[in-house]
Design a protein around this motif. Structure first.
Motif, PDB file in Angstrom:
ATOM      1  N   MET A  84      18.396-135.477  38.563  1.00 36.24           N
ATOM      2  CA  MET A  84      17.757-134.173  38.452  1.00 36.24           C
ATOM      3  C   MET A  84      16.494-134.272  37.601  1.00 36.24           C
ATOM      4  O   MET A  84      15.504-133.580  37.854  1.00 36.24           O
ATOM      5  N   VAL A  85      16.520-135.147  36.583  1.00 37.90           N
ATOM      6  CA  VAL A  85      15.340-135.350  35.744  1.00 37.90           C
ATOM      7  C   VAL A  85      14.186-135.892  36.583  1.00 37.90           C
ATOM      8  O   VAL A  85      13.041-135.456  36.439  1.00 37.90           O
ATOM      9  N   LYS A  86      14.479-136.841  37.480  1.00 40.49           N
ATOM     10  CA  LYS A  86      13.442-137.381  38.357  1.00 40.49           C
ATOM     11  C   LYS A  86      12.799-136.267  39.188  1.00 40.49           C
ATOM     12  O   LYS A  86      11.568-136.192  39.313  1.00 40.49           O
ATOM     13  N   ILE A  87      13.645-135.418  39.741  1.00 34.74           N
ATOM     14  CA  ILE A  87      13.140-134.322  40.574  1.00 34.74           C
ATOM     15  C   ILE A  87      12.291-133.363  39.747  1.00 34.74           C
ATOM     16  O   ILE A  87      11.213-132.933  40.167  1.00 34.74           O
ATOM     17  N   LYS A  88      12.771-133.030  38.551  1.00 37.25           N
ATOM     18  CA  LYS A  88      12.038-132.098  37.688  1.00 37.25           C
ATOM     19  C   LYS A  88      10.715-132.708  37.226  1.00 37.25           C
ATOM     20  O   LYS A  88       9.692-132.008  37.150  1.00 37.25           O
ATOM     21  N   VAL A  89      10.718-133.999  36.918  1.00 37.16           N
ATOM     22  CA  VAL A  89       9.483-134.661  36.497  1.00 37.16           C
ATOM     23  C   VAL A  89       8.485-134.691  37.646  1.00 37.16           C
ATOM     24  O   VAL A  89       7.289-134.417  37.463  1.00 37.16           O
ATOM     25  N   MET A  90       8.942-135.020  38.854  1.00 40.56           N
ATOM     26  CA  MET A  90       8.050-135.038  40.016  1.00 40.56           C
ATOM     27  C   MET A  90       7.493-133.646  40.290  1.00 40.56           C
ATOM     28  O   MET A  90       6.299-133.488  40.568  1.00 40.56           O
ATOM     29  N   THR A  91       8.354-132.640  40.198  1.00 40.00           N
ATOM     30  CA  THR A  91       7.913-131.262  40.407  1.00 40.00           C
ATOM     31  C   THR A  91       6.884-130.855  39.364  1.00 40.00           C
ATOM     32  O   THR A  91       5.878-130.205  39.682  1.00 40.00           O
ATOM     33  N   THR A  92       7.131-131.256  38.114  1.00 44.01           N
ATOM     34  CA  THR A  92       6.206-130.931  37.027  1.00 44.01           C
ATOM     35  C   THR A  92       4.849-131.586  37.258  1.00 44.01           C
ATOM     36  O   THR A  92       3.796-130.952  37.086  1.00 44.01           O
ATOM     37  N   ILE A  93       4.861-132.868  37.654  1.00 40.76           N
ATOM     38  CA  ILE A  93       3.603-133.587  37.892  1.00 40.76           C
ATOM     39  C   ILE A  93       2.807-132.918  39.006  1.00 40.76           C
ATOM     40  O   ILE A  93       1.607-132.652  38.863  1.00 40.76           O
ATOM     41  N   VAL A  94       3.463-132.611  40.121  1.00 42.18           N
ATOM     42  CA  VAL A  94       2.776-131.990  41.257  1.00 42.18           C
ATOM     43  C   VAL A  94       2.232-130.616  40.881  1.00 42.18           C
ATOM     44  O   VAL A  94       1.064-130.290  41.147  1.00 42.18           O
ATOM     45  N   THR A  95       3.062-129.800  40.242  1.00 49.94           N
ATOM     46  CA  THR A  95       2.649-128.446  39.863  1.00 49.94           C
ATOM     47  C   THR A  95       1.487-128.469  38.886  1.00 49.94           C
ATOM     48  O   THR A  95       0.504-127.729  39.037  1.00 49.94           O
ATOM     49  N   CYS A  96       1.600-129.329  37.880  1.00 47.49           N
ATOM     50  CA  CYS A  96       0.558-129.395  36.852  1.00 47.49           C
ATOM     51  C   CYS A  96      -0.760-129.900  37.422  1.00 47.49           C
ATOM     52  O   CYS A  96      -1.822-129.325  37.148  1.00 47.49           O
ATOM     53  N   LEU A  97      -0.708-130.962  38.214  1.00 45.27           N
ATOM     54  CA  LEU A  97      -1.938-131.512  38.775  1.00 45.27           C
ATOM     55  C   LEU A  97      -2.573-130.550  39.763  1.00 45.27           C
ATOM     56  O   LEU A  97      -3.803-130.404  39.797  1.00 45.27           O
ATOM     57  N   PHE A  98      -1.756-129.864  40.549  1.00 45.71           N
ATOM     58  CA  PHE A  98      -2.289-128.881  41.503  1.00 45.71           C
ATOM     59  C   PHE A  98      -2.953-127.723  40.756  1.00 45.71           C
ATOM     60  O   PHE A  98      -4.059-127.293  41.111  1.00 45.71           O
ATOM     61  N   THR A  99      -2.283-127.207  39.730  1.00 49.70           N
ATOM     62  CA  THR A  99      -2.821-126.081  38.963  1.00 49.70           C
ATOM     63  C   THR A  99      -4.115-126.468  38.253  1.00 49.70           C
ATOM     64  O   THR A  99      -5.108-125.729  38.282  1.00 49.70           O
ATOM     65  N   ALA A 100      -4.109-127.632  37.594  1.00 51.68           N
ATOM     66  CA  ALA A 100      -5.305-128.082  36.885  1.00 51.68           C
ATOM     67  C   ALA A 100      -6.457-128.341  37.849  1.00 51.68           C
ATOM     68  O   ALA A 100      -7.609-128.001  37.556  1.00 51.68           O
ATOM     69  N   THR A 101      -6.153-128.928  39.002  1.00 47.57           N
ATOM     70  CA  THR A 101      -7.189-129.173  40.005  1.00 47.57           C
ATOM     71  C   THR A 101      -7.811-127.867  40.473  1.00 47.57           C
ATOM     72  O   THR A 101      -9.038-127.758  40.596  1.00 47.57           O
ATOM     73  N   PHE A 102      -6.975-126.877  40.733  1.00 49.15           N
ATOM     74  CA  PHE A 102      -7.468-125.557  41.158  1.00 49.15           C
ATOM     75  C   PHE A 102      -8.374-124.956  40.089  1.00 49.15           C
ATOM     76  O   PHE A 102      -9.466-124.446  40.398  1.00 49.15           O
ATOM     77  N   CYS A 103      -7.939-125.015  38.829  1.00 48.06           N
ATOM     78  CA  CYS A 103      -8.716-124.427  37.732  1.00 48.06           C
ATOM     79  C   CYS A 103     -10.077-125.094  37.585  1.00 48.06           C
ATOM     80  O   CYS A 103     -11.111-124.417  37.478  1.00 48.06           O
ATOM     81  N   TYR A 104     -10.103-126.416  37.590  1.00 52.18           N
ATOM     82  CA  TYR A 104     -11.375-127.116  37.405  1.00 52.18           C
ATOM     83  C   TYR A 104     -12.282-126.973  38.629  1.00 52.18           C
ATOM     84  O   TYR A 104     -13.515-126.971  38.491  1.00 52.18           O
ATOM     85  N   PHE A 105     -11.689-126.854  39.795  1.00 49.05           N
ATOM     86  CA  PHE A 105     -12.501-126.608  40.986  1.00 49.05           C
ATOM     87  C   PHE A 105     -13.175-125.253  40.899  1.00 49.05           C
ATOM     88  O   PHE A 105     -14.371-125.115  41.189  1.00 49.05           O
ATOM     89  N   ARG A 106     -12.402-124.241  40.460  1.00 50.04           N
ATOM     90  CA  ARG A 106     -12.966-122.894  40.301  1.00 50.04           C
ATOM     91  C   ARG A 106     -14.031-122.873  39.207  1.00 50.04           C
ATOM     92  O   ARG A 106     -15.074-122.236  39.349  1.00 50.04           O
ATOM     93  N   ILE A 107     -13.778-123.581  38.123  1.00 48.88           N
ATOM     94  CA  ILE A 107     -14.760-123.647  37.036  1.00 48.88           C
ATOM     95  C   ILE A 107     -16.054-124.290  37.531  1.00 48.88           C
ATOM     96  O   ILE A 107     -17.156-123.797  37.260  1.00 48.88           O
TER      97      ILE A 107
END
Length: 321
Positions: A188-211
């Motif tokens: 479950m930790v693997k799944i949560k870590v993968m989910t966290t990485i994808v969510t964080c990178l997607f969110t940060a990418t969106f923010c910096y693209f908008r900026i």
């Protein structure tokens, strides 16, 4: 190369014979994890050296950043407090994760199962916790820069130090929960870590693209033209935009380092989750994990390189030392 292949084959054969689960009883580790040193003893010795070096650099560099921020009142802003949280998690990697990972690798090299087991358990918990905290904090930094651009004058009213501290507290609780979960449900930790990485990178990418879109559209048109026509009235606005652009670019470099250091690890974890654990994949897992830990030594270098206020504060702190 033939020797390396033979070593992998021997370990794989041992795993297939079914003795791996019985020989080493240590939570979720098995004899294959312990015997990986047979693949490349030289690499594991080199890994020990790397961990010692980057443990020192991560500890010293992040400690200086933390001390500089603490002793400089002008740096006590919401955006810098987020960087302080990131530096604190990176300091934890230098003080705790690197030495524990060194002990785990040393346990393999010296064939000390007790050291390997105890260090391995602790490093899995702390590394997962601190890496999740770092990812979430970098995402919070990107959101902070995006809100600063979108909210304009309302930013200081809505984004306060108190609220940022609350967000940081929540991030650290989430990280601690995911890290401790490894003791009970490692998959479950693997799944949560993968989910966290994808969510964080997607969110940060969106923010910096908008900026990037907003800054590139308005900076060269509205700000520069207005400054040219009304330099007296708009000099402060131009200075604010320049400061914002510099800070956003600095945090973008931190985001780029996160992508470079975490992406190989993410790919290996996905491969292990989808196709199962093997000797080669576990070996790659440990190599890419070191790259993730090295990120904690690189972040403070970006602060000092890109953020003039932090660079000056760190210099003053070094002189006091």
């Amino acid at each position: 190369m033939e020797s390396l292949t033979q070593n992998v084959t021997n370990i794989t054969a041992t795993e297939e014979n079914g003795i791996d689960r019985d020989v080493l009883s240590c939570y979720h580790f098995n004899i294959v994890h312990f015997s990986l040193v047979d693949i490349s003893p030289g690499w594991y010795i080199f890994s020990c050296v790397l961990n010692v070096i980057f443990s020192v650099t991560a500890t010293v560099a992040n400690f200086l950043v933390l001390a500089a921020i603490r002793r400089t009142p002008t740096l006590h802003s919401p955006s810098i407090i987020l960087l302080l949280s990131l530096a604190l998690s990176d300091l934890g990697v230098g003080l705790i994760v690197h030495p524990l990972f060194f002990a785990q690798m040393l346990g393999k090299v010296t064939r000390n199962k007790a050291v390997f087991c105890e260090a391995g358990i602790t490093v899995e918990i702390t590394a997962n916790a601190l890496c999740v905290i770092s990812l979430l904090t970098v995402t919070a930094v990107s959101l902070d820069r995006y809100l600063a651009l979108q909210l304009h004058l309302r930013y200081k009213e809505l984004v306060t130090i108190k609220r940022v501290v609350i967000v940081i507290g929540i991030i650290w609780v989430i990280g601690a929960f995911i890290g401790s979960l490894w003791l009970y449900k490692p998959e479950m930790v693997k799944i949560k870590v993968m989910t966290t990485i994808v969510t964080c990178l997607f969110t940060a990418t969106f923010c910096y693209f908008r900026i990037y879109r907003v800054v590139s559209r308005h900076y060269h048109t509205d700000v520069i033209l207005k400054c040219a026509l009304e330099q007296v009235n708009n000099s402060k606005q131009a200075a604010n935009m320049a400061r914002f652009k510099s800070h956003a670019l600095s945090t973008f470099w931190v985001y780029c380092l996160i992508v470079v250091c975490y992406l190989p690890y993410f790919c290996v974890v996905v491969a292990i989750t989808l196709t199962g654990l093997s000797v080669a994949k576990r070996f790659l897992y440990e190599i890419t994990a070191i790259l993730v830990f090295i990120n904690s030594s690189l972040n403070p270098l970006v602060y000092c390189w890109r953020l003039r206020e932090i660079r000056i504060a760190v210099r003053k702190t070094v002189k006091l030392c």
